[in-house]
Design an enzyme around this catalytic site. Structure first.
Site, PDB file in Angstrom:
ATOM      1  N   HIS A  19      -7.696  -6.790   7.166  1.00 37.75           N
ATOM      2  CA  HIS A  19      -7.648  -5.798   8.396  1.00 37.75           C
ATOM      3  C   HIS A  19      -7.919  -6.462   9.647  1.00 37.75           C
ATOM      4  O   HIS A  19      -9.063  -6.876  10.122  1.00 37.75           O
ATOM      5  CB  HIS A  19      -8.512  -4.642   8.057  1.00 37.75           C
ATOM      6  CG  HIS A  19      -7.963  -3.619   8.849  1.00 37.75           C
ATOM      7  ND1 HIS A  19      -7.052  -2.439   8.122  1.00 37.75           N
ATOM      8  CD2 HIS A  19      -7.810  -2.997  10.155  1.00 37.75           C
ATOM      9  CE1 HIS A  19      -6.799  -1.661   8.768  1.00 37.75           C
ATOM     10  NE2 HIS A  19      -7.207  -1.828  10.032  1.00 37.75           N
ATOM     11  N   HIS A  42       0.819  -1.252  -0.117  1.00 34.94           N
ATOM     12  CA  HIS A  42      -0.160  -0.123   0.089  1.00 34.94           C
ATOM     13  C   HIS A  42       0.862   1.357   0.187  1.00 34.94           C
ATOM     14  O   HIS A  42       1.305   1.663   1.194  1.00 34.94           O
ATOM     15  CB  HIS A  42      -0.804  -0.068   1.243  1.00 34.94           C
ATOM     16  CG  HIS A  42      -1.747   1.223   1.138  1.00 34.94           C
ATOM     17  ND1 HIS A  42      -3.229   0.930   2.000  1.00 34.94           N
ATOM     18  CD2 HIS A  42      -1.739   2.447   0.623  1.00 34.94           C
ATOM     19  CE1 HIS A  42      -3.843   2.172   1.756  1.00 34.94           C
ATOM     20  NE2 HIS A  42      -3.138   2.897   1.026  1.00 34.94           N
ATOM     21  N   GLU A  67      -2.582  -1.807  -2.906  1.00 32.54           N
ATOM     22  CA  GLU A  67      -3.830  -1.009  -2.319  1.00 32.54           C
ATOM     23  C   GLU A  67      -3.384   0.417  -2.468  1.00 32.54           C
ATOM     24  O   GLU A  67      -2.435   0.824  -2.615  1.00 32.54           O
ATOM     25  CB  GLU A  67      -3.811  -1.443  -1.018  1.00 32.54           C
ATOM     26  CG  GLU A  67      -4.180  -3.006  -0.484  1.00 32.54           C
ATOM     27  CD  GLU A  67      -4.370  -3.140   0.918  1.00 32.54           C
ATOM     28  OE1 GLU A  67      -4.717  -4.233   1.131  1.00 32.54           O
ATOM     29  OE2 GLU A  67      -3.836  -2.192   1.638  1.00 32.54           O
TER      30      GLU A  67
END
EC number: 2.6.99.2
Length: 237
Positions: free
Chosen positions: A190, A43, A70
């Site tokens: 997550h 990310h 991401e």
């Protein structure tokens, strides 16, 4: 078998804390694959506080499994992913200074924007996933963008799991079914961990991929990276 994609942002955070190239992000990514990971997730954020743009370019030719990037689709982010062409781009609604992802997209107010982004990515041969909560109507709206998948934001599950696992997982069971019925693949991520992952997998159907970083890297401090990846894979059998 549900795919395990290892998010290596925390490896880059540790490297950046001292400068230099220890630990080596590229070597860790290759090792994760060697130890059984089905994919690598990064990310890259605008401030490059963990994964840097240069890392993304360096990782691309090394990764032999799936590469998932991401991020919030700024112009710079889109330039990066369209040049790198990962397997998948996961679209998150994070502000540039967000510490971590804390919510999914509200799709309807962003329908035109997301549809345009999804189209550009798919035209480049990149699979798309939109980060969402468990709201069923929101998931149905996500399907209208043409996205291939949604990623269910699982922090609420992780927070409630220790005290009430049945209630924690229930919205995700419903959400995954709604996504499947809308023609979408289902990812999740997550705060999934060795404590809660197997229960999640056993109850949430149609799951294709989990993306795990912070918890997995934290476990690796005690168990070692190879044994940790094997333990997470065992949860997904």
């Amino acid at each position: 078998m549900i795919n395990l994609s290892v998010n290596i942002n925390k490896i880059a955070t540790l490297r950046n804390a001292r400068g230099g190239n220890v630990p080596n992000v590229e070597n860790v990514a290759v090792d994760c694959e060697r130890f059984g990971a089905n994919g690598i997730t990064v990310h890259p954020r605008p401030d490059e506080r963990h994964i840097r743009r240069a890392d993304v370019y360096a990782l691309r030719p090394l990764i032999r499994t799936e590469f998932n990037i991401e991020g919030y689709p700024t112009a710079d982010f889109m330039t990066l992913v369209l040049q790198v062409k990962p397997t998948q781009v996961t679209l998150v609604p994070d502000a540039p200074d967000a510490l971590t992802s804390t919510a999914g997209w509200e799709v309807a107010p962003n329908m035109e924007f997301l549809t345009g982004i999804v189209t550009r990515l798919q035209d480049a041969g990149i699979r798309t996933s939109i980060f969402v909560s468990t709201d069923v109507e929101n998931i149905r709206q996500a399907a209208k963008t043409g996205t291939d998948r949604v990623e269910l934001y699982t922090e609420p599950y992780a927070q409630l799991y220790p005290t009430d696992p049945e209630r924690a997982v229930a919205p995700f069971v419903t959400a995954a079914e709604a996504a499947h019925n809308a023609g979408l693949g289902v990812n999740a991520g997550h705060d999934l961990s060795l404590e809660n992952l197997k229960y999640f997998k056993d109850h949430v159907h149609h799951l294709l991929e989990v993306s795990i970083g912070h918890q997995l890297i934290s476990d690796a401090l005690y168990l070692g990276l190879e044994q940790t990846i094997k333990a997470y894979k065992e949860c997904l059998k």
